[in-house]
Write a protein that holds these residues in place. Structure first.
Motif, PDB file in Angstrom:
ATOM      1  N   TYR A  94      15.664  12.930 -27.650  1.00  0.00           N
ATOM      2  CA  TYR A  94      14.529  13.065 -26.736  1.00  0.00           C
ATOM      3  C   TYR A  94      13.471  14.021 -27.289  1.00  0.00           C
ATOM      4  CZ  TYR A  94      11.756  14.664 -22.795  1.00  0.00           C
ATOM      5  OH  TYR A  94      10.708  15.034 -21.983  1.00  0.00           O
ATOM      6  N   VAL A  95      13.894  15.215 -27.739  1.00  0.00           N
ATOM      7  CA  VAL A  95      12.898  16.189 -28.187  1.00  0.00           C
ATOM      8  C   VAL A  95      12.306  15.819 -29.548  1.00  0.00           C
ATOM      9  CG1 VAL A  95      13.904  18.059 -26.829  1.00  0.00           C
ATOM     10  CG2 VAL A  95      14.613  17.763 -29.215  1.00  0.00           C
ATOM     11  N   LYS A  96      13.027  15.036 -30.336  1.00  0.00           N
ATOM     12  CA  LYS A  96      12.495  14.605 -31.636  1.00  0.00           C
ATOM     13  C   LYS A  96      11.452  13.498 -31.496  1.00  0.00           C
ATOM     14  CE  LYS A  96      16.141  15.778 -34.956  1.00  0.00           C
ATOM     15  NZ  LYS A  96      17.141  15.246 -35.898  1.00  0.00           N
ATOM     16  N   SER A  97      11.463  12.794 -30.378  1.00  0.00           N
ATOM     17  CA  SER A  97      10.554  11.661 -30.200  1.00  0.00           C
ATOM     18  C   SER A  97       9.277  12.109 -29.498  1.00  0.00           C
ATOM     19  CB  SER A  97      11.225  10.563 -29.382  1.00  0.00           C
ATOM     20  OG  SER A  97      11.214  10.898 -28.003  1.00  0.00           O
ATOM     21  N   ASP A  98       8.250  11.269 -29.592  1.00  0.00           N
ATOM     22  CA  ASP A  98       7.023  11.518 -28.841  1.00  0.00           C
ATOM     23  C   ASP A  98       6.971  10.687 -27.569  1.00  0.00           C
ATOM     24  OD1 ASP A  98       6.642   9.021 -29.881  1.00  0.00           O
ATOM     25  OD2 ASP A  98       4.774   9.482 -30.943  1.00  0.00           O
ATOM     26  N   LEU A  99       8.118  10.125 -27.178  1.00  0.00           N
ATOM     27  CA  LEU A  99       8.187   9.270 -25.996  1.00  0.00           C
ATOM     28  C   LEU A  99       8.235  10.103 -24.722  1.00  0.00           C
ATOM     29  CD1 LEU A  99      10.881   6.667 -27.143  1.00  0.00           C
ATOM     30  CD2 LEU A  99       8.385   6.432 -27.257  1.00  0.00           C
ATOM     31  N   GLU A 100       7.517   9.647 -23.699  1.00  0.00           N
ATOM     32  CA  GLU A 100       7.695  10.222 -22.376  1.00  0.00           C
ATOM     33  C   GLU A 100       9.077   9.825 -21.861  1.00  0.00           C
ATOM     34  OE1 GLU A 100       4.447   8.800 -20.033  1.00  0.00           O
ATOM     35  OE2 GLU A 100       2.985  10.149 -21.000  1.00  0.00           O
ATOM     36  N   LEU A 101       9.554  10.568 -20.859  1.00  0.00           N
ATOM     37  CA  LEU A 101      10.945  10.386 -20.448  1.00  0.00           C
ATOM     38  C   LEU A 101      11.232   8.972 -19.965  1.00  0.00           C
ATOM     39  CD1 LEU A 101      13.737  11.666 -20.049  1.00  0.00           C
ATOM     40  CD2 LEU A 101      13.040  12.223 -17.712  1.00  0.00           C
ATOM     41  N   THR A 103       9.937   6.151 -20.822  1.00  0.00           N
ATOM     42  CA  THR A 103      10.041   5.235 -21.956  1.00  0.00           C
ATOM     43  C   THR A 103      11.313   5.499 -22.749  1.00  0.00           C
ATOM     44  OG1 THR A 103       7.626   5.222 -22.091  1.00  0.00           O
ATOM     45  CG2 THR A 103       8.821   4.340 -23.976  1.00  0.00           C
ATOM     46  N   TYR A 104      11.643   6.773 -22.914  1.00  0.00           N
ATOM     47  CA  TYR A 104      12.868   7.131 -23.634  1.00  0.00           C
ATOM     48  C   TYR A 104      14.097   6.595 -22.911  1.00  0.00           C
ATOM     49  CZ  TYR A 104      16.610   9.986 -25.615  1.00  0.00           C
ATOM     50  OH  TYR A 104      17.775  10.402 -26.199  1.00  0.00           O
ATOM     51  N   VAL A 105      14.138   6.756 -21.592  1.00  0.00           N
ATOM     52  CA  VAL A 105      15.275   6.264 -20.809  1.00  0.00           C
ATOM     53  C   VAL A 105      15.388   4.745 -20.937  1.00  0.00           C
ATOM     54  CG1 VAL A 105      16.153   5.928 -18.461  1.00  0.00           C
ATOM     55  CG2 VAL A 105      15.351   8.189 -19.194  1.00  0.00           C
TER      56      VAL A 105
END
Length: 273
Positions: A94-101, A103-105
């Motif tokens: 999660y913290v390595k990506s630039d995705l909002e939560l 989108t990450y989920v």
């Protein structure tokens, strides 16, 4: 069992802090871990690392100064799934990506359903008002929170344990007492006192149901169960001022851990956001 409390001060004109996050990590004393610090592969990420074999160097709490986000994982005690996937990479990815939560989920939902139950607490602090959200794979709920004071532990986010309610009040007292950057040392001392509170918060029917054998020992913010060699072994404090100065503090028990006479190691990191 872990716990986290947050203060979002963006709308509090008298307070010089935009965000305050304080957390305890509860874990077995003999489980190997790396203390909080910048990661070798990306110095913009700060966090501890789980060194237990099979956990892939994952983490329970980390923040990225580049993507301006914090992730923290909380266990939900319950039935263990057969051949469950590791939760160690959830915060890291999660913290390595630039995705909002959200989108990450969506991108990880199938994987999450194969993990034992957890709550992911996510904070995006690049906005004028930090965005605090939770996702849990128990009921597949993603929720944004707007309260000034928040707390989460080892229960569904909207069903807080009694000690979470008590801890939020303690955090509010500290934030009301020390609002200025010049009082930061006193604030940090007060926040550490919150995290070290061994006051029992009972009755708590939910905690008794989830952990019937040790609910009394788990009813305090600071947990200490020497016979099980388990308890609170790290305190983390994140202070973000409204002028963009971030101070990360971690107090960790030094291994080998003597729970009755622990030796604490302190790490301090200061970053401009």
């Amino acid at each position: 069992m872990c716990i986290v409390f947050l203060y979002v001060g963006s709308d509090d004109a008298d307070n010089e802090y935009k965000l305050i996050l304080i957390s305890n990590r509860d874990e077995f004393y003999d489980r190997p871990a790396q203390n909080m610090g910048p990661w070798e592969e990306d110095v913009n990420i700060y966090g501890g690392r789980d060194l237990q074999t099979g956990c892939e160097g994952g983490t329970w709490l980390a923040l990225s100064t580049c993507h301006k986000k914090v992730g923290l994982l909380l266990n939900l005690p319950g039935v263990h799934k057969d051949n469950a996937k590791s939760r160690g990479k959830i915060v890291e990815n999660y913290v390595k990506s630039d995705l909002e939560l959200n989108t990450y989920v969506d991108s990880m939902k199938e994987y999450f359903q194969e993990c034992n139950e957890f709550v992911l607490v996510a904070v995006e602090f690049g906005n004028p008002v930090p965005i605090v959200q939770t996702y849990n794979n128990g009921n597949n709920e993603l929720k944004q929170w707007h309260d000034q004071y928040l707390g989460f532990s080892n229960s569904l986010p909207d069903q807080p344990l009694t000690k979470v309610v008590a801890g939020k009040c303690k955090l509010q007292d500290a934030c009301n007492k020390y609002k200025k950057i010049n009082d930061k040392d006193q604030l940090i001392e007060e926040l550490i006192n919150v995290l070290k509170s061994e006051e029992s918060n009972l009755p708590d029917p939910q905690l008794e149901q989830r952990r019937p054998l040790i609910f009394k020992e788990l009813s305090s913010i600071f947990v200490r169960i020497p016979k099980a060699r388990y308890g609170t072994r790290a305190h983390t404090i994140i202070l973000l001022s409204k002028t963009g100065e971030m101070h990360i503090i971690e107090l960790s028990m030094e291994s080998p851990i003597d729970p009755l006479r622990p030796s604490w190691v302190r790490g301090d990191f200061k970053v401009n956001i």
